[in-house]
Structure formats: structure tokens, C-alpha cells
Design an enzyme around this catalytic site. Structure first.
Site, PDB file in Angstrom:
ATOM      1  CG  ASP A 171      40.154  47.807  41.320  1.00 21.17           C
ATOM      2  OD1 ASP A 171      39.629  48.307  42.331  1.00 21.17           O
ATOM      3  OD2 ASP A 171      41.377  47.676  41.177  1.00 21.17           O
ATOM      4  CD  GLU A 201      34.561  50.078  50.826  1.00 22.08           C
ATOM      5  OE1 GLU A 201      34.333  48.974  51.355  1.00 22.08           O
ATOM      6  OE2 GLU A 201      35.689  50.544  50.722  1.00 22.08           O
TER       7      GLU A 201
END
Length: 503
Positions: A212, A143
Site C-alpha cells: 500500500d 501488484e
């Protein structure tokens, strides 16, 4: 016809734009975090404009207001402290000096999100699902990466044709928190844009890949297992592959592919060796607290808990009981193991804070004398915890509550005031200060602290209301806080001034 209308609407929204942002959660890569961020390609729209900082902050304030007024936030000090301490520690390795704020949403869906201006929400369903702190940290790191890479502004841009900033931020919150239709009033105000906006806010594969890449490095540099991210999302995907109706919300908005899981694992593999460390049982105890808040303790598998953890569970159950006077002694007996757990685990403050909660429970029943043998020990334990964990929100609040219970209100408020230097806790601490002031019959002071609390979450209209109430009551009751009120008004005059009648 409908497709053409949507296209025209979408094209119009990308013109004359001031940007915003959003996101959610998943995986990551090597390199130092700063290098990884600097070396990533620009995956945004080709017509992306420079993000306007003032608009980002305004949207963040409006988004935060929406969370506090329209969603079920967890205010449990222990849970908030656990999530925030973990999250801010991870954010410190993001390679950026920027604002972040973290909230816990009482929602049993397995989800998390990132909103405007670094506002990140963690659902209680996610906390209940993770098995280790590393898994929880992996979602938070992902996040944070969405925020640092400005994925909300690169996905959806704001302009004045979409209504006020407040209504726009409220719609974002409605979609992010539940990915469900916002309430009818907001939907009408936004001209039926909710569905179109929901589609745009789902993270693209490019943004997920980028988050990622950055997130795994942040995770590793924060001291957590870089393999946890791919393992956790892979586990969720495997569990839901045979039941499309029970796919976790986090996978609906951030679909997992085999290629993505493989890429996450390969990136984790090239990290320097991860040293497995002994971790405290904070997560286990916090999961018990959340279960207690939602009256789900009967669903906990006691066999998986240690003796101290079972004692913690038993005392949480007692907190929720409305026992008769004849049951007080029986309930007090269950404190013995909790005192032993607190004394044995001096570096684990959660046992000590629960002791204070139990003492307050007896005090509220005018039965504090039943615990006379424990009062001195509990006071020594919480004072020790305050000394070694001065930044722990739960310890500070429980220490203040204990002092208040022992009829030392001035000292209690002083303990809370000393914690106001931590900006992330100002809303919570000012609310407790307002409560203590009200209990002491100081209504003007209570309204003053309410004004401070509303200011902390950017709700300037409510802050103005409470400071005006404080001023009126101070004149009426002669509480002697005129200087504090005037200073508040002078310091925040640009924020809390009344709107012009011409506007």
C-alpha cells in the site's frame, strides 16, 4: 499430529533455500517512490537469505510457461496493448530497473496476481469490474509494489526437495490464478503440499501495508488518482459485506480492514493536488471487446454508451455473426458509423483496428468486394495510426493483416518484423509471423518463427523442437533460410541444447 507434521515441513522448507516470489493487489503512501522503498522496514522472515537472481529468472520462465500452457490467456491484440501500455508506464515509476511482464487471464473472478520475476496477471473479471482507468491502474500499481518489495521470496522459499523448478512454478501458478487446488498430477508430484503452500502465499497484513505504502506513490507519480485505490477496494468490500459467498477473490487473499482503508485515504490526502484530466474511452471499448470474446455483449447497458461506442458494440456483434450471403449488405451498412467514428476520433486507434477486423471478416467470406468503397479509407486510417502509434501492438498487427488481405504478404511480414524490437510483444508478433509464413506455404519459415515465439516465453525445449523442424523443412523445401536458422542456434546454444543422456 497433522499440525506437528506441517510445522516440521514448514521448518524444513525454510532451510537451504533459494528464493522465489508472488503476491496480489491493494493500496499505498506519499514520498518519492525511491525514498518510500528505501525507507521501508524489512518485514521478511529473520532467516531470509539473499535472493538468487538466476533462480528468480528460472522460476519466472517456468511460471510463464505454465501460464501459456495451462491457463486461458487473452491474446486479443487490442486488450493486450491496452493493459501492457498502462502497466509498463506505471512500472517505469517504481524506482527500480527490473523485469516485468504483463498478461491478461480470461477468468471472470475479480483478481490480479504477481508471480516470480515480475510476471503480473490481470483477470478479465477485474477489467470488467473497474469503472475507471484509475481504479484499474491502482490494482496494477499495488501488484508492481508486491514485486519491487520481493514479497514472494519473503513469504515462500524454494529448495530442491520440492521437485523441479517447473513443477514448483506450475503449482504457484495454479494457486495464484485461481487459489484452487492444482491438477492431480502436480499435487502428487509436490507431495500434497498445495494446501500448505496456498496458506503461505496469502499476503500478510505487513506485506499488504508495505505494498500500500509504495503503491499509492507509484500510482500518483504515474499520473493516476491516488484516491482510486482505497475507493475501489472499499467499494468491493462494501458490496460483499452482506454476502460471504460472493466475496471477490482479490479480497479473500488480501482482506480489507477499516484501518487499512483509512490509512490508504490519509496517505492519498497528503499527496499534492491531483489534476483531473480528460481520459480517452479506451477502457470502455476494451471492456466491450472482452464482453464480445466471452459472448456477453447482450449484457452490456447500451444506454451508458455514446453513439460511437454503440457503433463499436454493433460492429463487434457483427464480427461474431456467421451471416448468410444475403445478409452481407445489411452487415456492411453498419460499417458507415464505424468509419465516421474512426475519422472523427483520429487519436483513438481502436475504431480503426476494428475496421480492419471487419474487412478481414468479409474477405474470409470471399466478399471483400462488398466493401470496395471502404478499402482505401480503411488503409489510410490504419497507416495514419501506425505513424502516430508505432509502439501500439494492435495497430501493428491489424496493419499487417490488412496488407496480407490485400495480397501484400511481404509488406505485411515486414510491418510485423519492425515491431520485434519491443521485447514484451515478441511472443505475439512471432506467432503472427509464423501464421503468415504458413499461409504463404513457407513451412520452414513458419517453424523458425514458432521457435522465436517459444524462446520469448522461456520454453526452450519447444524452441529447440521448432528450430529442428525448421532446419529439416528448409533442407527439404529449399526455402533459403539456413543462415537465419544457424544464427538462431548459435545465439541460443546455451538455452536450447539437448539435455545430456546422463542427466
Amino acid at each position: 499430529m497433522q499440525t506437528t507434521h506441517r510445522k516440521r515441513l514448514k521448518d524444513r522448507l525454510y532451510k537451504r533455500s533459494l528464493t522465489t516470489w508472488l503476491s496480489a493487489s491493494l493500496l499505498c503512501m506519499p514520498l518519492s517512490a525511491t525514498q518510500a522503498i528505501n525507507n521501508l522496514p524489512d518485514l521478511g522472515a529473520p532467516d531470509l537469505v539473499e535472493y538468487d537472481r538466476a533462480t528468480e529468472q528460472q522460476l519466472g520462465r517456468a511460471f510463464t510457461q505454465a501460464l501459456h500452457t495451462q491457463f486461458d490467456l487473452i491474446n486479443d491484440p487490442e486488450t493486450l496493448n491496452y493493459i501492457r501500455q498502462m502497466s509498463y508506464q506505471i512500472a517505469s515509476h517504481s524506482g527500480q530497473q527490473r523485469e516485468f511482464s504483463f498478461y491478461v487471464i480470461n477468468n471472470d473472478s475479480i483478481n490480479a496476481f504477481a508471480g516470480p520475476n515480475g510476471v503480473i496477471g490481470i483477470h478479465t473479471g477485474l477489467i470488467a469490474k473497474v469503472e475507471t482507468a484509475d481504479e484499474l491502474a491502482s490494482v496494477i500499481a499495488h501488484e508492481i509494489a508486491h514485486v519491487t518489495q520481493q514479497h514472494l521470496s519473503r513469504t515462500y522459499e524454494y529448495n530442491s526437495t520440492q521437485g523441479t523448478l517447473n513443477s514448483f512454478a506450475t503449482l504457484i501458478a495454479a494457486i495464484l490464478v485461481g487459489m484452487a487446488n492444482p491438477n492431480a498430477g502436480v499435487a502428487t508430484l509436490m507431495g500434497g503440499m498445495g494446501l500448505n503452500m496456498e496458506d503461505q502465499l496469502k499476503n500478510s497484513r505487513e506485506h499488504e501495508k508495505e505494498a500500500d505504502n509504495v503503491g499509492i506513490q507509484i500510482l500518483y507519480e504515474s499520473g493516476y488518482d491516488p484516491h482510486a485505490m482505497g475507493a475501489f477496494f472499499g467499494k468491493l468490500a462494501k458490496e460483499s459485506q452482506f454476502n460471504a459467498l460472493q466475496v471477490p477473490e482479490i479480497l479473500r487473499t488480501h482482506p480489507v480492514t477499516l484501518n487499512r482503508l483509512a490509512a490508504a485515504e490519509s496517505r492519498a490526502q497528503v499527496m499534492p493536488p491531483f489534476i483531473i484530466r480528460n481520459t480517452p474511452n479506451d477502457l470502455t471499448l476494451i471492456k466491450l471487446r472482452i464482453a464480445a470474446l466471452n459472448k456477453q455483449l447482450n449484457q452490456v447497458a447500451r444506454k451508458t454508451l455514446s453513439a460511437d461506442e454503440r457503433c463499436y458494440l454493433d460492429n463487434l456483434q457483427e464480427l461474431g455473426n456467421t451471416f448468410h450471403q444475403t445478409q452481407l449488405n445489411s452487415s456492411a451498412e453498419k460499417l458507415k458509423c464505424l468509419v465516421n467514428a474512426a475519422e472523427k476520433n483520429m487519436m483513438q486507434p481502436l475504431y480503426s483496428t476494428l475496421l480492419v477486423e471487419r474487412l478481414m471478416q468479409f474477405s474470409s467470406r470471399n466478399a471483400k468486394n462488398t466493401l470496395n468503397e471502404y478499402v482505401k479509407t480503411i488503409k489510410q486510417l490504419i497507416e495514419y495510426q501506425q505513424d502516430i502509434w508505432p509502439g501500439n501492438l494492435a495497430v501493428r498487427i491489424r496493419h499487417a493483416e490488412l496488407l496480407n488481405t490485400l495480397h501484400q504478404p511481404e509488406q505485411a511480414m515486414q510491418v510485423l518484423q519492425q515491431g520485434l524490437q519491443q521485447e514484451s510483444n515478441q511472443f505475439t508478433l512471432n506467432n503472427y509471423l509464423a501464421q503468415f509464413a504458413d499461409n504463404a506455404g513457407k513451412q520452414a519459415l513458419a517453424n523458425y518463427y514458432q521457435a522465436q515465439a517459444q524462446l520469448a516465453i522461456g520454453n526452450y525445449s519447444r524452441a529447440l523442437h521448432f528450430i529442428e523442424q525448421a532446419e529439416r523443412l528448409n533442407e527439404q523445401n529449399k526455402e533459403g533460410i539456413a543462415q537465419q536458422i544457424n544464427y538462431f542456434k548459435a545465439q541460443n546454444q546455451d538455452k536450447i541444447r539437448k539435455p545430456s543422456k546422463n542427466n
